[in-house]
Design an enzyme around this catalytic site. Structure first.
Site, PDB file in Angstrom:
ATOM      1  N   SER A 132      43.951 126.312  76.377  1.00 43.74           N
ATOM      2  CA  SER A 132      42.858 126.417  77.348  1.00 43.74           C
ATOM      3  C   SER A 132      41.923 125.206  77.215  1.00 43.74           C
ATOM      4  CB  SER A 132      42.142 127.752  77.143  1.00 43.74           C
ATOM      5  OG  SER A 132      41.445 128.107  78.305  1.00 43.74           O
ATOM      6  N   ASP A 179      49.912 132.703  84.356  1.00 45.62           N
ATOM      7  CA  ASP A 179      48.547 132.325  84.002  1.00 45.62           C
ATOM      8  C   ASP A 179      47.765 132.027  85.272  1.00 45.62           C
ATOM      9  OD1 ASP A 179      46.201 131.381  82.934  1.00 45.62           O
ATOM     10  OD2 ASP A 179      47.181 130.186  81.380  1.00 45.62           O
ATOM     11  N   HIS A 213      47.583 133.983  79.600  1.00 42.99           N
ATOM     12  CA  HIS A 213      46.928 132.872  78.925  1.00 42.99           C
ATOM     13  C   HIS A 213      47.063 133.118  77.409  1.00 42.99           C
ATOM     14  CE1 HIS A 213      44.169 129.568  79.507  1.00 42.99           C
ATOM     15  NE2 HIS A 213      43.232 130.113  78.767  1.00 42.99           N
TER      16      HIS A 213
END
Lengths: 803, 803
Positions: free
Chosen positions: B376, B492, B523
């Protein structure tokens, strides 16, 4: 956010000076200081020992605000008097609270109070002695993340950075609690095999039991250490899949039982140890073990004590991987399997370095003081050990432990085992010897025979008490001589509250100290909650019982601590549970006393097939339909009675009883009753939520734990079960005596609920829901049985705590 | 249960002998052995080094069954030939599989195959060399708990019990992968402050950035170590509550935008570093740091490498607690803040021991090779560093990282930020300097001014690309010179797949090696799955890139590895993503080509108020109603088109495109399109489940990790979103050029979906759902806008993988 603290030991100023000096916050130099600001600055700088550079430490205190506009670096050099507002502003920041979120720099005293944090009586301007007292209290105050400040500092390395070899790897007590001064990087992990006076697999040899020891390296150099012992039958592997075939299908009818005239003598079991083989001849002695181990699960409370100089011992007992014997689910054999380890730790029993060579090894590093910990089955084995009176066992911290297996799997002549579990399936679940194909091949036949016998003797179909269950009533032997801390969830419907209640009753007959904590969870560990200093409390307790430090634990800790069900993060001390000043309030179930929601005095246990099937798949919906006052498909299958809204709050403290005049139109019948708290509220959830992961430091560079809390549910609900009870109508006298049940004949039934401690708010209503089959607990065969109650001759008796 | 292995390096017999000798399984003595049973016995006994006593080790092998009736102790002494069945029976048990549950002693070869475990070609009876080859392969085979056997043995202490000082605390490579030979109990944890060529808080001084280093003790004694570096803006604390006031309410109308004639030149941003202050004058040098630290969260993959001799470095960057500067969400300043740390690790930039005294300290223990990891935002900073071409950065393992902030927060002129998030609220979320009241007091005003400017410039209302976003298009600079391993979830919808797709496109222009792993999660981190040897693969990769071991990682690891969406635990290697042999299949959206479920070619975006409000509270229900073919309140608010059931399976590989002729009856409009996989199936969940907690051993007496897996859902579902796309009808040309939208006029709209890799099973149907406001992503004001499509002039283009 509200913080409750029970484990602070009130301490006099002289003792405070001595303790603060011992742990390096004061020294001969600081005791010459007359300027409180200068002393305060010194104390603050001392909090950042992980920064060896002084400029960095000064920068750290510059990051704290003393007033809404002046930082602590400037403030402590300002020449102004030290105000209590500035002290508590800085205190709040040291405790991890954030200005403009958790507290206000403009009102530190109000913020402390709101958060439940302690303020000592102080004048507006502090002198050095007042500062010292306030500082000591602060070090022993809980921070935002569930630790005292001193524990948090120790987790960041405080004691290790003092560079004082007298403090590290030595037991150190501060405010009555053992400190995290031990190096956990050098822990010794070793295995021995205790020879128990048992032959539970009947192979002609005493059972050897694997024992895993973790102890400080210092114990190799003369330090004698106390032991925290967890008997954990699950640790060597669980036969989740294999035990499924021993699961019982409770989707079945209640069957008629032949009446009997049994007395207790007829169902009494006597333990027979006549056939225990002789001990193995010892071939030699060693001080060194031969084996180490890798532990997968460890109880984080035990890990916490490893950093504080306690040894921790895990043993899984008979029938588990690497040990001999068979699982028996709660017999005296299992108790002996558990206490044999304590006897070894106390020097009273032999252990070997391996299973073949008969080289004996002593627990030469032990100080002889053992305390047990663990929840559920683990706590049960602690209860059993306490009741055995084994020497060396100084205390147990028992979380959700059993004291009687009949009360776990049965109730008043009925099966009440959720998920089809029973004694035999639990035996198979924990029989991890089966996981070593080579070991299992040798004992498979004997094991299957043993399991078959258990299945037959447990009499799942009858639900009666018999010799099988008498052999598993742990309370039968009561030689308790150690102090006990019991912990139980008021919403635990796995191990129910009567288990703790009955254990307490037994312990009251012995001259031991007992404490109790009742929380609002289901089946939970408590050692990582923000609102309650459980870990500190257990530290105080074990430091007293195992390190034999005179820290007044018995006096400081309230006898009973209860978490409130109606207000979040609220824990209160009481003198007893059910033994305090209570009034027995009697509710007659007649229409003029109680509102009968559906107007029934009869109900049928037979549901439409589709509804019945739906409920078996969705117990949450079933329970919701059962309790709801707004009408549901269960309306004609139960009786719902409600008091008028209470005009003031009341607390039910103890074990309510019910008397029902009831009849069944068949020659079988069961009655279930739930007491329900009705009223709109954001109730607490039964399962704790993680509010901050990996935030609790068990020690320096050691394990971290998640911070948890029982949070109020987002949804408003109208009801919650308080307690419940179940009875087979053929077991009107007791659980082994079976009487005839004549269809259509009224009988008086009198039985008890699970004990509780329940805060009913003003405006709420107490409800009684009467039904038959319990989809979640009892057998449920969707039988066409009709029940009728004579409500004019029925009543409920509830123990109400006097204000 | 199915195990896939990608990181095994094919190894020749001579090399096998040499490697097994190096790690202690063979020695000069064992190489004289001609009896395969004797050798096998020796290898087996060697697996139990934690038992120093030989009798115990013999007992351990007696616990293994070689055949359904003979244990391994008896078998290896039996004088019989060693059969491959016996070898694999024992192999399966060493790998943790249980007879009668996971495999059958009667059919070990069939069991190996079924579990996905490798079998090497062997005759019925093994000679010593065949045994050695089979043993080597077995040590490098994954066990039931997500580790290779050698890693599991190392976790139990294998290397430490060898008592060979040449192996411990030295890098050791086995089958191309660094081994867990380092003592993690003596790790050094220290802090330095890197001086970045930045002044992001404009205080006239270069920003000093806190860097936390963890490195093996051995690096103090001459061992130069490689570095795994994770740039983690979250690590110093997250302003969850404070950032709420910067959240955007997307429950608002789409507004008309004034048309413009902008070209890219008009929206281009140029980075200006003219005003960076001079470096601080250095006052001295030190080899010793002044500060240590306690880490709360650490990435378990990094922890794994700490046991293997890698250093791990964490830095949070500008604007985080204990560092200088401001958070800027994705600008070049943030990249420089990240790469400055790499420059220090490579010897190209100054760091100080603290923030005041200007004593410089070098990373004198570093081997100069840095690899980045993280997911991320953390992965985004790795992407940015790769694209910067900074020297010293040898690779990055990027999990779900951004390559362009516009594509994260916007799409074709629309806001697509879930939860009201935007660049400004993320800046506040990560601005942990605010958590130190003293530090914050000094910069509060400047920070609030900065945040206000971000909020204005991000132009949440317009949705257009502008200079603000151009400054955050990481792909703008492309000096990549390091190899990259990208990891992305095909489901995602936080960091969407185009981020990885576009990064790959950029990297293809550079002469670097790139690999890609596409999984079925949302994620997620992948380093603890049973079905996929991700950790081993990253080990192979980093051992190659950072330890510079020639282990053929580039050849061994498939270029693209994809987890199948239609079959659990199935991972397959491919040559490329979207660059392989594909056919563009065109679907005309006319009624004779596609079944139009509701027969609509028009729809209204206006819902009944109550329904609209319900949907805003329950996005799951909204999405379900949107896609369901069985009719729902969304029927008149979308167009649902389905192909006929497929008569054979197909795989969509790449980025589908859609062409729509559409009109709005207002002067504003947006079109959303989802591609949906229709067909009854037990689909995989997007979130991994823990299947065994704390079972993975990262090293000896070191961290444990939970074993996880994407499991098929218990419920059969009829559909799942494959991909989707959104467009503001005023941004028909691109995301900065705004055109007029004339009510009632048809326009041709052409846009792309998020790229995918989707296995559509035979019998399933490909669906296209066309709608306007996306309750989960775009602004949604429940406007009374009616849309019409000319389906005869609309089409979908899908890249289909050739078989």
């Amino acid at each position: 956010m509200k913080i409750n603290q029970f484990a602070y030991v009130p301490t006099a100023h002289d003792q405070i000076i001595s303790e603060l000096t011992r742990i390096g916050f004061l020294n001969s130099q600081s005791q010459q200081i007359n300027d409180p600001q200068l002393l305060f600055r010194k104390l603050l700088l001392q909090c950042y020992l992980e920064h060896s550079g002084k400029t960095t430490r000064i920068q750290k205190i510059a990051n704290l605000m003393a007033t809404p506009t002046i930082d602590a670096n400037t403030y402590t050099k300002s020449g102004r008097p030290l105000t209590k507002e500035a002290f508590y502003n800085i205190a709040l920041q040291l405790l991890g609270f954030l200005d403009d979120l958790d507290f206000s720099l403009a009102d530190p005293l109000g913020s402390m109070k709101k958060l439940g944090l302690p303020i000592i009586p102080l004048p507006e301007h502090l002198d050095c002695n007042q500062l010292i007292d306030a500082w000591y209290r602060l070090l022993n105050t809980r921070n935002k993340y569930g630790q005292t400040l001193i524990d948090y500092l120790a987790g960041r390395g405080y004691y290790h950075f003092l560079n004082d070899h007298r403090l590290v790897n030595r037991p150190l007590v501060f405010n009555g609690k053992a400190q995290a001064t031990f190096d956990t990087g050098t822990l010794i992990r070793e295995v021995v095999y205790v020879e128990a006076p048992l032959d539970s697999d009947q192979d002609g040899q005493r059972d050897l039991l694997k024992v895993c020891v973790i102890r400080p390296a210092e114990s190799n150099h003369g330090l004698k250490v106390p032991i925290i012992y967890t008997a954990d039958p699950y640790a060597q592997g669980m036969n989740v899949e294999w035990s499924k075939k021993y699961s019982h299908n409770n989707n079945r009818s209640l069957t008629h039982k032949e009446p009997n005239q049994l007395t207790y003598q007829d169902v009494m079991n006597t333990y027979n140890d006549a056939n225990v083989p002789k001990p193995r001849p010892v071939q030699g002695q060693s001080k060194e073990t031969e084996e180490t181990f890798t532990k997968f699960w460890s109880y984080s409370l035990n890990d916490y004590f490893l950093a504080r100089g306690f040894a921790v011992v895990y043993a899984s007992g008979i029938g588990t991987k690497d040990s001999d014997g068979f699982r028996t689910t709660g017999t005296r054999d299992e108790t002996i399997s558990t206490t044999s380890v304590i006897e070894w730790l106390h020097g009273d029993r032999i252990a070997f370095t391996n299973k073949s060579d008969r080289i004996a090894i002593k627990a030469w590093w032990s100080n002889g003081n053992v305390g047990m910990t663990g929840r559920s089955y683990l706590g049960t084995l602690a209860n059993a050990s306490i009741l055995s009176g084994v020497t060396g066992l100084k205390t147990a911290v028992v979380e959700a432990g059993l004291s009687d297996y009949y009360d776990y799997y049965r109730e008043n002549g009925l099966v009440v085992a959720p998920d089809g579990d029973d004694a035999d399936s639990l035996a198979e679940w924990t029989f991890s010897r089966q996981r070593e194909a080579g070991d299992y091949a040798k004992i498979k036949l004997a094991w299957l025979t043993h399991l078959k016998a258990m299945r037959q003797q447990e009499a799942h179909d009858s639900g009666n008490y018999n010799q099988f269950w008498d052999a598993r009533r742990l309370l039968k032997q009561n030689h308790a001589q150690a102090d006990v801390l019991l912990v139980h969830g008021l919403n635990d419907w796995n191990v129910k509250t009567a288990q703790a209640w009955n254990m307490r009753k037994a312990l009251k007959k012995r001259s031991v100290t007992q404490k109790l904590i009742l929380h609002q969870g289901q089946h939970e560990y408590l050692n990582n909650f923000r609102s309650f200093d459980y870990t500190d409390l257990v530290n105080l307790w074990l430091t007293n019982k195992l390190l034999a430090v005179d820290n007044h634990a018995d006096d400081v800790i309230d006898d009973v601590i209860v978490q409130d069900n109606a207000q979040p993060e609220t824990w209160t001390g009481y003198k007893d549970w059910g033994g305090q000043q209570t009034t027995w309030q009697v509710y007659q179930l007649t229409p003029n006393n109680m509102k009968n929601l559906n107007g029934n005095n009869t109900f049928s246990d037979r549901l439409a097939n589709e509804l019945f099937n739906d409920y078996t798949q969705d117990l949450v919906r079933w329970r919701n339909d059962l309790y709801t006052r707004n009408g549901s498909p269960m309306d004609t299958h139960c009786i719902r009675l409600l008091t008028a809204p209470l005009n003031r709050a009341l607390v039910i403290d103890g074990r309510p009883q019910i008397t029902l005049r009831a009849k069944s139109d068949a020659n079988v019948g069961m009655i279930s009753v739930a007491l329900v708290d009705y009223g709109q509220a954001h109730r607490l959830g039964d399962y704790p939520q993680v509010i901050k992961s990996q935030k609790i430091l068990s020690g320096y560079n050691w394990r971290k734990d998640d911070l948890r809390e029982f949070l109020p549910q987002k949804k408003v609900t109208d009801f919650k079960r308080i307690t419940e009870a179940h009875l087979n109508m053929q077991n009107r006298q007791n659980s082994y005596r079976v009487d005839e049940l004549i269809p259509g004949k009224f009988y008086e039934l009198q039985f008890e609920f699970q004990p509780t401690f329940w805060h009913l708010l003003s405006g709420h209503q107490l409800g009684i829901v009467i039904y038959a089959s319990d989809m979640a607990y009892t057998v449920h065969g969707n039988q066409a049985i009709n029940y009728q109650l004579d409500l004019t001759k029925s009543s409920l008796k509830v123990p109400i705590l006097k204000n």
